[in-house]
Design a protein around this motif. Structure first.
Motif, PDB file in Angstrom:
ATOM      1  N   ALA A  99     -25.583  54.562  31.273  1.00 57.53           N
ATOM      2  CA  ALA A  99     -27.038  54.551  31.221  1.00 57.53           C
ATOM      3  C   ALA A  99     -27.412  54.273  29.772  1.00 57.53           C
ATOM      4  CB  ALA A  99     -27.600  55.897  31.664  1.00 57.53           C
ATOM      5  N   PHE A 131     -28.947  50.646  33.696  1.00 57.42           N
ATOM      6  CA  PHE A 131     -27.653  51.085  34.227  1.00 57.42           C
ATOM      7  C   PHE A 131     -26.751  49.868  34.401  1.00 57.42           C
ATOM      8  CE2 PHE A 131     -30.950  53.966  35.748  1.00 57.42           C
ATOM      9  CZ  PHE A 131     -30.462  55.190  35.310  1.00 57.42           C
ATOM     10  N   VAL A 154     -28.546  57.123  40.936  1.00 58.94           N
ATOM     11  CA  VAL A 154     -28.080  55.753  40.756  1.00 58.94           C
ATOM     12  C   VAL A 154     -26.714  55.674  41.431  1.00 58.94           C
ATOM     13  CG1 VAL A 154     -27.250  56.300  38.407  1.00 58.94           C
ATOM     14  CG2 VAL A 154     -27.499  53.914  39.106  1.00 58.94           C
ATOM     15  N   TYR A 195     -31.296  49.952  48.358  1.00 63.22           N
ATOM     16  CA  TYR A 195     -32.150  51.097  48.686  1.00 63.22           C
ATOM     17  C   TYR A 195     -33.380  50.635  49.457  1.00 63.22           C
ATOM     18  CZ  TYR A 195     -35.341  55.054  47.875  1.00 63.22           C
ATOM     19  OH  TYR A 195     -36.224  56.084  48.025  1.00 63.22           O
ATOM     20  N   ALA A 236     -29.333  47.643  36.745  1.00 61.58           N
ATOM     21  CA  ALA A 236     -30.506  48.273  37.353  1.00 61.58           C
ATOM     22  C   ALA A 236     -31.336  48.826  36.205  1.00 61.58           C
ATOM     23  CB  ALA A 236     -30.079  49.397  38.296  1.00 61.58           C
ATOM     24  N   VAL A 282     -29.947  60.172  37.764  1.00 57.17           N
ATOM     25  CA  VAL A 282     -30.337  59.132  36.807  1.00 57.17           C
ATOM     26  C   VAL A 282     -30.543  59.695  35.399  1.00 57.17           C
ATOM     27  CG1 VAL A 282     -31.382  57.484  38.419  1.00 57.17           C
ATOM     28  CG2 VAL A 282     -32.772  59.323  37.476  1.00 57.17           C
ATOM     29  N   LYS A 330     -34.694  51.289  35.346  1.00 57.92           N
ATOM     30  CA  LYS A 330     -35.662  52.226  35.921  1.00 57.92           C
ATOM     31  C   LYS A 330     -36.093  53.218  34.846  1.00 57.92           C
ATOM     32  CE  LYS A 330     -37.968  53.316  39.558  1.00 57.92           C
ATOM     33  NZ  LYS A 330     -37.614  54.180  40.685  1.00 57.92           N
ATOM     34  N   ASN A 356     -35.492  43.844  39.680  1.00 60.61           N
ATOM     35  CA  ASN A 356     -34.059  44.108  39.903  1.00 60.61           C
ATOM     36  C   ASN A 356     -33.405  42.754  40.152  1.00 60.61           C
ATOM     37  OD1 ASN A 356     -33.543  43.559  42.883  1.00 60.61           O
ATOM     38  ND2 ASN A 356     -35.305  44.928  43.013  1.00 60.61           N
ATOM     39  N   PRO A 408     -25.378  48.354  39.859  1.00 59.34           N
ATOM     40  CA  PRO A 408     -25.759  49.666  40.395  1.00 59.34           C
ATOM     41  C   PRO A 408     -27.128  49.565  41.084  1.00 59.34           C
ATOM     42  CG  PRO A 408     -25.507  49.701  37.978  1.00 59.34           C
ATOM     43  CD  PRO A 408     -25.502  48.280  38.405  1.00 59.34           C
ATOM     44  N   GLU A 409     -27.446  50.570  41.896  1.00 55.97           N
ATOM     45  CA  GLU A 409     -28.743  50.591  42.586  1.00 55.97           C
ATOM     46  C   GLU A 409     -29.370  51.968  42.407  1.00 55.97           C
ATOM     47  OE1 GLU A 409     -30.663  48.455  43.900  1.00 55.97           O
ATOM     48  OE2 GLU A 409     -31.514  49.076  45.823  1.00 55.97           O
ATOM     49  N   VAL A 410     -30.640  51.986  42.019  1.00 53.80           N
ATOM     50  CA  VAL A 410     -31.341  53.257  41.881  1.00 53.80           C
ATOM     51  C   VAL A 410     -32.053  53.562  43.191  1.00 53.80           C
ATOM     52  CG1 VAL A 410     -33.185  54.485  40.681  1.00 53.80           C
ATOM     53  CG2 VAL A 410     -31.624  52.999  39.395  1.00 53.80           C
TER      54      VAL A 410
END
Ligand code: HEC
Length: 722
Positions: free
Chosen positions: A140, A130, A175, A248, A123, A195, A125, A29, A168-170
């Motif tokens: 996305a 994202f 998200v 997170y 981000a 997500v 994942k 990240n 953004p943060e998952v």
């Protein structure tokens, strides 16, 4: 023997704890690892061999407008973001591009963004990328192809100046993204989306709404409402945008959100009877399943100084009284370095990194700062307040090395003059919350003669003026002991704008770029400069590192931009060589780094057309106000700025002035149209003002040329007033 055993065990334990922090081959990240420590365990490149670091590859980007993101690398693929939320996916070993994504954005959105059109990262994942685009749309994308999997409009009110510049943060299966706009007229919030589908799960507003509209959205906001005057300026929104850090923490199942400044700036204008105004300038720990507050800590109660708490956080563990304690390290704009217990939000340490006069310390029993309104309340009289609204620290990531136990960060020791501005400027886009005029310390002496007499008198009587005179600003890269705030070593910078993100590695190295376009490597233990690579492109973003097929690389996104972007600092590579943005990667035994050519010398401004018919001094004056209210946020009219200097327009541009400005002839290039806000006569007034400016500029420059003097001003001053 017993002692030796104990020592060995201690070393093993330390090694064990160490291996859990920091990025490895991948940098997953923008912060590198789960704790976003900006620290790498890789040590193939180290203090012994870093002098062999050289150019590996570059990717020239399709913009001259500013890079702030730290790239992500997973399994040899680099993914990162650029202006307005463009995304680049490339082979991390060669720089070869896999795909590129460009969100379609109405350029008029940029009329309501304070600080350029930058983006601070993606981000990634489970095969999805994202990114938040400048216009507030969250995308996305498919990691392999860049195809849009889903998109969602995160903005609750398109009539207000919301935008997105943060990453953004998952958090598990959601998200989360926030937004910017607290300089204007917005009410901040963060939203969590599924997500897989992009379906909204929850939304957390950072400040209450007008109680006349009915109950608040949550009990957390009912509690916050108690800290606001019921007669607050709800119409302006309150501010509190979460424009950067959302972090997170799986260990405590929490999402830490750094909340921004209040709007309008001064609490007396925002919430007339005062109050702490929760959750402005706070760290709020949210439950990622519900968006409910688990704990909060307000760093700057009743903010009047633009002391956002949005600056990057580091999650780690520190040994405190013999106990390995889960902590959050945070150095926001307000000048303190906080060590906060992640379990409950309790403040363990809060030390001032810089000179400050808004507070005299933090009471660790209550966590509250001791406010000093007599030196910082500029509603009483104009005040030189420390630190500056530009922040003792800002978005530029810091790094924490578990090896040295030190935090590495750029730190700005500077104040600014603040005073209540007499009235709103005719800014037509939004209700820009310009209740406060800001003059950065280095400019105070320059502008002193032109200040309104009462402001000037207050400045001359200020005991802080001597400080400004002696040392307007100091900008440093520092190695800091997090628990005491003590500087272990520091490296001074040439200009206060010369602040940049930092990388620390297990190779005993600290990397930081600079405004002059150098990538520097320092010894993490003593700050000795071990190596410098001249890139010729200004660097603000944080370097990062990764390994592909056994080769370690260091990479950085290069390009001047962000807050104050429209003035290009005189000392910068951007001033000397322009600002073609690049992603640059380096490796041991690499080659010579390609450096852009210097720009040609400045020519005197071309002759303007005759003044528009019917122009009076009053029209020029009105044009000046309209220009600074609407155009000045992008057009600094500095010869080497990133946008055309409107004192140097060619004849065809003058001929097309109405079409360019009102009809949006150049919208595809980012020049928004204004027909919705400015009349034909408004635009004529601006044009008349610019013709007058061009006439004066040409006369001055021809004169300088005749006398054989350089046309460039000696120094680009950065004075902002909003
Ligand atoms: C949000 C940023 C932004 C704002 C605000 C803005 N501009 Fe621009 N402007 C641009 C950009 C970007 C360009 C460069 C377009 C290009 O390269 O073709 C530009 C170009 C121009 C040009 C063409 C100059 C040339 O030499 O080609 C004119 C004229 C102009 N702007 C006038 C204005 C006026 C007048 C205002 C205020 C009413 C204004 N702009 C506000 C971003 C902005």
């Amino acid at each position: 023997m017993k002692q030796i055993c104990a020592l060995l065990i201690a070393i093993l334990l330390a090694a064990c704890a160490r291996s859990q922090t920091g990025a490895g081959d991948d940098w997953t990240n923008p912060g590198g690892d789960q704790g976003k420590t900006h620290f790498s365990r890789l040590d193939d490149i180290n203090s012994e061999n870093v002098t062999r670091l050289g150019f590996a590859w570059e990717l020239r980007l399709d913009t001259t407008r500013g890079m702030e993101a730290t790239p992500v690398v997973i399994d040899g693929v680099m993914v990162t973001s650029g202006v307005a939320g463009r995304v680049y996916a490339l082979n991390a070993a060669t720089g070869e591009e896999h795909w590129r994504f460009e969100p379609e954005i109405d350029p008029r959105v940029h009329r309501g963004t304070c600080c350029d059109m930058v983006n601070r990262g993606v981000a990634v994942k489970d095969g999805r990328v994202f990114v938040g685009a400048l216009d507030g749309v969250l995308y996305a994308l498919d990691l392999r192809t860049g195809r849009v999997l889903w998109r969602v409009d995160t903005i609750v009110d398109r009539n207000r100046a919301y935008s997105i510049t943060g990453a953004p943060e998952v958090a598990g299966d959601v998200v989360i993204i926030g937004n910017g706009g607290a300089e204007f007229d917005v009410r901040g919030y963060v939203t969590a989306y599924d997500v897989r589908t992009g379906r909204e799960r929850w939304r957390f507003y950072t400040v209450p709404r007008d109680p006349a509209q009915g109950p608040q959205e949550s009990p957390d906001l009912e509690a916050a409402l108690e800290t606001w005057d019921p007669e607050s300026r709800w119409d302006i929104g309150g501010g509190g945008t979460a424009w950067d850090t959302i972090h997170y923490d799986p260990e405590f199942n929490a999402v830490y959100v750094g909340v921004g400044n209040g709007g309008p700036y001064h609490v007396a204008r925002r919430s007339p009877s005062g109050g702490e105004n929760l959750y402005l300038c706070s760290i709020v720990a949210l439950d990622p399943r519900t968006g409910r507050v688990k704990w909060h800590y307000q760093e700057t109660p009743g903010d009047s100084w633009d002391y956002t708490a949005t600056q990057p956080m580091v999650l780690t563990r520190l040994d405190i009284n013999g106990e390995s304690t889960p902590v959050l390290l945070h150095a926001p704009k307000n000048g303190f370095l906080y060590v906060i217990d992640r379990r409950n939000g309790r403040v363990i340490a809060a030390n001032a990194l810089v000179y400050m006069n808004w507070a005299s310390g933090v009471d660790l029993a209550t966590g509250r700062p001791n406010l000093t309104p007599e030196t910082s309340n500029y509603a009483l009289r104009p005040q030189i307040v420390f630190p500056t609204a530009a922040g003792a620290r800002n978005w530029h990531p810091m790094a924490f090395s578990p090896e040295t136990g030190l935090l590495y960060a750029s730190v700005l020791d500077m104040g600014n003059l603040l005073f209540m501005s007499p009235g709103a400027k005719p800014h037509r886009v939004r209700a820009l919350n310009n209740d406060a005029a800001i003059v950065f310390a280095g400019d105070i002496l320059d502008v002193l003669p032109s200040l309104p007499p009462p402001v000037r008198a207050a400045v001359e009587a200020s005991p802080e003026l001597a400080r400004v005179r002696n040392r307007p600003a100091s900008q440093e890269l520092r190695a800091i002991d997090p628990l005491t705030g003590r500087t272990v070593w520091s490296v001074p910078r040439a200009a206060w704008q010369d602040r940049a993100g930092v990388l620390a590695t297990a190779g005993d190295l600290v990397f930081q770029g600079d405004l002059m376009g150098r990538l520097n490597a320092y010894d993490a233990r003593d700050g000795r400069r071990l190596h410098t690579i001249e890139t010729g492109t200004s660097i603000l973003a944080a370097p990062m590192t990764y390994r592909v097929d056994g080769v370690q690389y260091v990479a950085v996104m290069a390009g001047w931009g962000g807050g104050g972007w429209s003035y290009v600092p005189r000392q910068s590579a951007a001033y000397e060589r322009g600002n073609q943005n690049r992603i640059l990667a380096f490796r041991l035994d690499g080659g010579a780094t390609p450096v852009p050519d210097p720009l040609p010398p400045l020519e005197p401004a071309p002759a303007p057309p005759p003044q528009l018919a019917g122009t009076t001094p009053a029209r020029i004056e009105r044009g000046r106000d309209l220009f600074f209210g609407n155009c000045g946020i992008c057009h600094s009219n500095q010869a080497r700025s990133l946008l055309p200097d409107l004192r140097r327009m060619q004849r065809p541009t003058h001929d097309l002035f109405q079409e360019i400005v009102r009809e949006g002839l150049y919208e595809a290039n980012g020049m928004p149209g204004w027909s919705d806000l400015l009349s034909r006569e408004d635009v004529d007034a601006i044009h008349a003002f610019l013709i007058e400016e061009q006439r004066r500029t040409r006369a001055r420059e021809l004169d300088l040329q005749r006398r054989g003097q350089p046309l460039d001003p000696p120094r680009a001053t950065i004075t902002s007033s909003n």
